[in-house]
Structure formats: C-alpha cells, structure tokens
Scaffold this motif. Structure first.
Motif, PDB file in Angstrom:
ATOM      1  N   TYR A  71      30.877  40.026  27.820  1.00 25.55           N
ATOM      2  CA  TYR A  71      31.731  41.072  27.033  1.00 25.55           C
ATOM      3  C   TYR A  71      31.833  40.936  25.669  1.00 25.55           C
ATOM      4  CZ  TYR A  71      35.165  41.947  31.071  1.00 25.55           C
ATOM      5  OH  TYR A  71      35.413  42.559  32.403  1.00 25.55           O
ATOM      6  N   SER A  72      32.067  42.025  24.870  1.00 25.44           N
ATOM      7  CA  SER A  72      32.234  42.073  23.578  1.00 25.44           C
ATOM      8  C   SER A  72      33.468  41.837  22.961  1.00 25.44           C
ATOM      9  CB  SER A  72      31.590  43.595  22.931  1.00 25.44           C
ATOM     10  OG  SER A  72      30.266  43.850  23.238  1.00 25.44           O
ATOM     11  N   MET A  73      33.591  41.056  21.972  1.00 23.43           N
ATOM     12  CA  MET A  73      34.812  40.668  21.392  1.00 23.43           C
ATOM     13  C   MET A  73      35.190  41.033  20.084  1.00 23.43           C
ATOM     14  SD  MET A  73      35.983  38.801  24.213  1.00 23.43           S
ATOM     15  CE  MET A  73      37.172  38.117  23.539  1.00 23.43           C
ATOM     16  N   GLY A  74      36.211  41.110  19.685  1.00 20.76           N
ATOM     17  CA  GLY A  74      36.390  41.444  18.253  1.00 20.76           C
ATOM     18  C   GLY A  74      37.949  40.802  18.088  1.00 20.76           C
ATOM     19  N   TRP A  75      38.187  40.924  16.600  1.00 23.54           N
ATOM     20  CA  TRP A  75      39.514  40.755  16.218  1.00 23.54           C
ATOM     21  C   TRP A  75      39.922  42.174  15.228  1.00 23.54           C
ATOM     22  CZ3 TRP A  75      42.356  36.510  16.847  1.00 23.54           C
ATOM     23  CH2 TRP A  75      41.406  35.215  17.376  1.00 23.54           C
ATOM     24  N   VAL A  76      41.176  42.288  15.328  1.00 24.59           N
ATOM     25  CA  VAL A  76      41.854  43.355  14.987  1.00 24.59           C
ATOM     26  C   VAL A  76      43.192  43.022  14.530  1.00 24.59           C
ATOM     27  CG1 VAL A  76      42.819  45.937  15.602  1.00 24.59           C
ATOM     28  CG2 VAL A  76      40.627  45.061  16.712  1.00 24.59           C
ATOM     29  N   GLY A  98      40.183  47.495  12.430  1.00 21.45           N
ATOM     30  CA  GLY A  98      39.256  46.139  12.927  1.00 21.45           C
ATOM     31  C   GLY A  98      38.878  45.126  11.648  1.00 21.45           C
ATOM     32  N   VAL A  99      38.617  44.065  12.133  1.00 19.86           N
ATOM     33  CA  VAL A  99      38.326  42.796  11.349  1.00 19.86           C
ATOM     34  C   VAL A  99      36.917  42.473  11.144  1.00 19.86           C
ATOM     35  CG1 VAL A  99      38.844  40.651  10.200  1.00 19.86           C
ATOM     36  CG2 VAL A  99      40.779  42.312  11.049  1.00 19.86           C
ATOM     37  N   ALA A 100      36.544  42.189  12.469  1.00 15.64           N
ATOM     38  CA  ALA A 100      35.312  41.641  12.914  1.00 15.64           C
ATOM     39  C   ALA A 100      34.897  41.855  14.235  1.00 15.64           C
ATOM     40  CB  ALA A 100      35.199  40.323  12.426  1.00 15.64           C
ATOM     41  N   ALA A 101      33.571  41.976  14.539  1.00 18.32           N
ATOM     42  CA  ALA A 101      33.304  42.315  16.140  1.00 18.32           C
ATOM     43  C   ALA A 101      32.069  41.347  16.272  1.00 18.32           C
ATOM     44  CB  ALA A 101      33.021  43.671  16.304  1.00 18.32           C
ATOM     45  N   LEU A 102      31.911  41.043  17.601  1.00 18.02           N
ATOM     46  CA  LEU A 102      30.651  40.214  18.227  1.00 18.02           C
ATOM     47  C   LEU A 102      30.326  40.656  19.525  1.00 18.02           C
ATOM     48  CD1 LEU A 102      30.333  36.346  17.751  1.00 18.02           C
ATOM     49  CD2 LEU A 102      29.144  37.696  19.090  1.00 18.02           C
ATOM     50  N   ARG A 103      29.418  41.339  19.465  1.00 18.88           N
ATOM     51  CA  ARG A 103      28.958  41.896  20.864  1.00 18.88           C
ATOM     52  C   ARG A 103      28.278  40.953  21.621  1.00 18.88           C
ATOM     53  NH1 ARG A 103      25.326  47.433  20.351  1.00 18.88           N
ATOM     54  NH2 ARG A 103      23.670  45.861  20.049  1.00 18.88           N
ATOM     55  N   SER A 104      28.211  41.419  22.891  1.00 18.70           N
ATOM     56  CA  SER A 104      27.722  40.646  23.981  1.00 18.70           C
ATOM     57  C   SER A 104      26.496  40.139  23.605  1.00 18.70           C
ATOM     58  CB  SER A 104      27.874  41.053  25.375  1.00 18.70           C
ATOM     59  OG  SER A 104      27.195  42.322  25.224  1.00 18.70           O
ATOM     60  N   ASP A 105      25.442  40.823  22.924  1.00 21.88           N
ATOM     61  CA  ASP A 105      24.124  40.372  22.389  1.00 21.88           C
ATOM     62  C   ASP A 105      24.197  39.311  21.261  1.00 21.88           C
ATOM     63  OD1 ASP A 105      22.983  43.462  21.055  1.00 21.88           O
ATOM     64  OD2 ASP A 105      24.703  42.243  20.740  1.00 21.88           O
ATOM     65  N   GLY A 106      25.137  39.404  20.481  1.00 15.03           N
ATOM     66  CA  GLY A 106      25.152  38.540  19.464  1.00 15.03           C
ATOM     67  C   GLY A 106      25.322  39.299  18.225  1.00 15.03           C
ATOM     68  N   SER A 107      25.218  40.581  18.237  1.00 11.10           N
ATOM     69  CA  SER A 107      25.254  41.405  17.062  1.00 11.10           C
ATOM     70  C   SER A 107      26.821  41.278  16.557  1.00 11.10           C
ATOM     71  CB  SER A 107      24.986  42.767  17.514  1.00 11.10           C
ATOM     72  OG  SER A 107      23.550  42.960  17.878  1.00 11.10           O
ATOM     73  N   ILE A 108      26.839  41.002  15.119  1.00  8.92           N
ATOM     74  CA  ILE A 108      28.173  41.036  14.362  1.00  8.92           C
ATOM     75  C   ILE A 108      28.364  42.158  13.304  1.00  8.92           C
ATOM     76  CG2 ILE A 108      29.330  39.474  12.852  1.00  8.92           C
ATOM     77  CD1 ILE A 108      28.187  37.027  14.224  1.00  8.92           C
ATOM     78  N   GLY A 134      32.119  38.388   3.476  1.00  7.93           N
ATOM     79  CA  GLY A 134      31.888  37.593   2.658  1.00  7.93           C
ATOM     80  C   GLY A 134      33.059  36.555   2.775  1.00  7.93           C
ATOM     81  N   ARG A 135      34.324  36.809   3.566  1.00  5.00           N
ATOM     82  CA  ARG A 135      35.336  35.806   3.502  1.00  5.00           C
ATOM     83  C   ARG A 135      35.556  35.517   4.613  1.00  5.00           C
ATOM     84  NH1 ARG A 135      40.256  37.807   1.998  1.00  5.00           N
ATOM     85  NH2 ARG A 135      39.778  39.894   2.803  1.00  5.00           N
ATOM     86  N   PHE A 136      35.546  36.274   5.830  1.00  8.10           N
ATOM     87  CA  PHE A 136      35.831  35.926   7.080  1.00  8.10           C
ATOM     88  C   PHE A 136      34.406  35.704   7.900  1.00  8.10           C
ATOM     89  CE2 PHE A 136      40.079  38.356   7.604  1.00  8.10           C
ATOM     90  CZ  PHE A 136      40.589  37.617   6.347  1.00  8.10           C
ATOM     91  N   THR A 137      34.558  34.656   8.976  1.00 11.05           N
ATOM     92  CA  THR A 137      33.504  34.787   9.824  1.00 11.05           C
ATOM     93  C   THR A 137      33.898  34.484  11.242  1.00 11.05           C
ATOM     94  OG1 THR A 137      32.165  33.387   8.232  1.00 11.05           O
ATOM     95  CG2 THR A 137      31.514  33.066  10.478  1.00 11.05           C
ATOM     96  N   ILE A 138      33.180  35.548  12.005  1.00 13.92           N
ATOM     97  CA  ILE A 138      33.605  35.367  13.514  1.00 13.92           C
ATOM     98  C   ILE A 138      32.351  34.790  14.539  1.00 13.92           C
ATOM     99  CG2 ILE A 138      32.122  37.583  13.890  1.00 13.92           C
ATOM    100  CD1 ILE A 138      34.660  38.488  16.103  1.00 13.92           C
ATOM    101  N   SER A 139      33.071  34.024  15.196  1.00 13.44           N
ATOM    102  CA  SER A 139      31.936  33.366  16.196  1.00 13.44           C
ATOM    103  C   SER A 139      32.687  33.168  17.492  1.00 13.44           C
ATOM    104  CB  SER A 139      31.813  31.915  15.529  1.00 13.44           C
ATOM    105  OG  SER A 139      32.928  31.046  15.585  1.00 13.44           O
ATOM    106  N   ARG A 140      31.843  32.764  18.529  1.00 13.04           N
ATOM    107  CA  ARG A 140      32.169  32.701  19.854  1.00 13.04           C
ATOM    108  C   ARG A 140      31.625  31.358  20.565  1.00 13.04           C
ATOM    109  NH1 ARG A 140      30.811  37.846  22.923  1.00 13.04           N
ATOM    110  NH2 ARG A 140      31.503  36.979  24.769  1.00 13.04           N
TER     111      ARG A 140
END
Length: 126
Positions: free
Chosen positions: A32-37, A47-57, A65-71
C-alpha cells in the motif's frame, strides 16, 4: 478490516519537534501507498507527505525540509518526523492508506486514499 491508529501528537512551542506514528493492521501493508494528511480548523484537508509502495516520496512545499516521512514494513508502521514546527502546522494529522498504484503527486491529495485513521492533534504555540 483495515485499521490505522495514529499517535505522537501533542503541544509544542514553535521551533520544537514531534514524531507521529501510525500503526497499520488488517491489510498487506508493504503493498500500500501511505501518507499523512492534515486538517486545520476552518481549512480543507491537505496533504503533508506521501510514501508510495515503491519507496517514492513526495512532500508538500510547506513542509519540505522540515518533515520526514518513513515506514517500517516489518512493523506495519508509518512515521512522520516533524522539526522546526510553526503555529501554522497546528492541525489534526491523519494517517491514510491506498491500495492503488497512484501517481506520487496525487498522494498529496485527500482523494487518493481509501482508508483513514482517526487522527492525532498537533498544536504549536508561538
């Protein structure tokens, strides 16, 4: 049954940091692709940040530059490290999931997601 449970919100002063977590269950998380909203009072959910299932951000310009998304696929978890928080970051933050292979930019819109958590409140004071 898909479940997304956020945690880690709170109240901080401007310039502070918070780390949000989202515990996912009930689906094959790594596919699944995931995100923060987020949604601020009186404003549209954005939307704030998104991380697709293939690792794209992808990040929204206002947090880049201030927020970092990870899984962590092993723990079925999604994270959002938020640094240099500003009063305009005050909002309810939602974890969201999509089973579809979306264009990465679309994952910064609320329409991209089928599943949502209940949110965690972030309040930043000046």
């Amino acid at each position: 049954q898909v479940q997304l449970v956020e945690s880690g919100g709170g109240s901080v002063q401007a310039g502070g940091s918070l780390r949000l977590s989202c515990a996912a269950s009930g689906f094959t998380y790594e596919g699944y692709s995931m995100g923060w909203v987020r949604e601020a009072p009186g404003k549209e959910r954005e939307g704030v940040a998104a991380l697709r299932s293939d690792g794209s951000i992808r990040y929204a310009d206002y947090v880049k530059g201030r927020f970092t998304i990870s899984r962590d696929n092993a723990k079925n978890s999604l994270f959002l490290q938020m640094n240099s928080l500003q009063p305009e970051d005050t909002a309810m933050y939602y974890c969201a999931a999509s089973k579809y292979s979306r264009v990465i930019g679309l994952l910064l819109t609320r329409a991209a997601y089928e599943y949502w958590g209940r949110g965690t409140q972030v309040t930043v004071s000046s």
